[in-house]
Scaffold this motif. Structure first.
Motif: not given
Length: 236
Positions: A1, A52-53, A55, A82, A85, A89-90
């Motif tokens: 991401m 997200r980038r 995490l 979150w 998302w 992802q979540s």
């Protein structure tokens, strides 16, 4: 991401254009200071994309106990929304928080009260994290519980949450009640086994009482003392 192509931030307060460009390239490792500056600031145009980038690298640092100022991570996750998302992802965030909390309860390497605050602030609830603490019965988990009540009891006696970043929510009273009831029920015996002083144990027991009776010595005696045996039949 990656961060959004149009993402920007103040060069004077956040960082350079070169550092900002790194956020728009996937998988480039950030130095610890840049990582902290990125997840902790509140003024990104698309905070969710920035989170997200970073995490993958941030969660590794959290698991190793290397992230700076971790008490704000829960707030940053909440700010990123979150829960909303995409499902994959979540679910990954939820799985990490559960696994991290379970790991912390079984080791002495990280302070459980801090990790607990991150998990509950990110999720908006204490319920699953208390359930995990209840099921994990070990000297390490009990020692973490003693550390928690030592740090929390003063605020909880006044029906205030001992967490710093709860202002995104409007359910403080309900969460305080749930946490107080759980501690009054589950903590005393476990912290006694860890050498908690009697005065602290009594304060924790009183958390289960109504606020107005919490400092009433007679009401506390009725709550904390076992009932007297019935007198033999025929005794006047």
């Amino acid at each position: 991401m990656t961060a959004c192509p149009w993402e920007s931030n103040c060069e004077c307060h956040w960082g350079s254009r070169e550092e900002l460009a790194l956020l728009k390239i996937p998988d480039v490792v950030l130095d610890p200071d840049l990582l902290h500056r990125t997840w902790s600031v509140p003024d990104w145009q698309d905070h969710a994309a920035v989170m997200r980038r970073v995490l993958p690298q941030l969660t590794e640092a959290l698991a190793r106990g290397e992230a700076l100022h971790t008490e704000q991570v829960g707030l940053s996750l909440k700010r990123a929304g979150w829960h909303d998302w995409p499902e994959e992802q979540s679910a990954a965030v939820s799985e990490f928080l559960r696994a991290w909390w379970d790991h912390v309860l079984g080791t002495a390497s990280q302070p459980a009260p801090d990790v607990f605050e991150i998990c509950v602030t990110a999720s908006g609830t204490v319920t699953p994290w208390l359930a995990a603490w209840e099921s994990r019965r070990s000297p390490v988990a009990d020692r973490h519980l003693l550390d928690a009540v030592e740090g929390w009891v003063y605020e909880l006696e006044g029906d205030r949450l001992p967490f710093h970043w709860w202002y995104f929510y409007d359910n403080e009273a309900a969460v305080v009640g749930e946490l107080n009831a759980w501690l009054a029920s589950h903590a005393p015996a476990r912290v006694v086994a860890q050498g908690a002083p009697p005065a602290l144990v009594e304060r924790v027991r009183r958390l289960g009482m109504p606020f107005e009776l919490r400092w009433d010595s007679r009401a506390a005696a009725l709550t904390s003392s076992p009932p007297s045996p019935a007198p033999p039949r025929g005794t006047p």
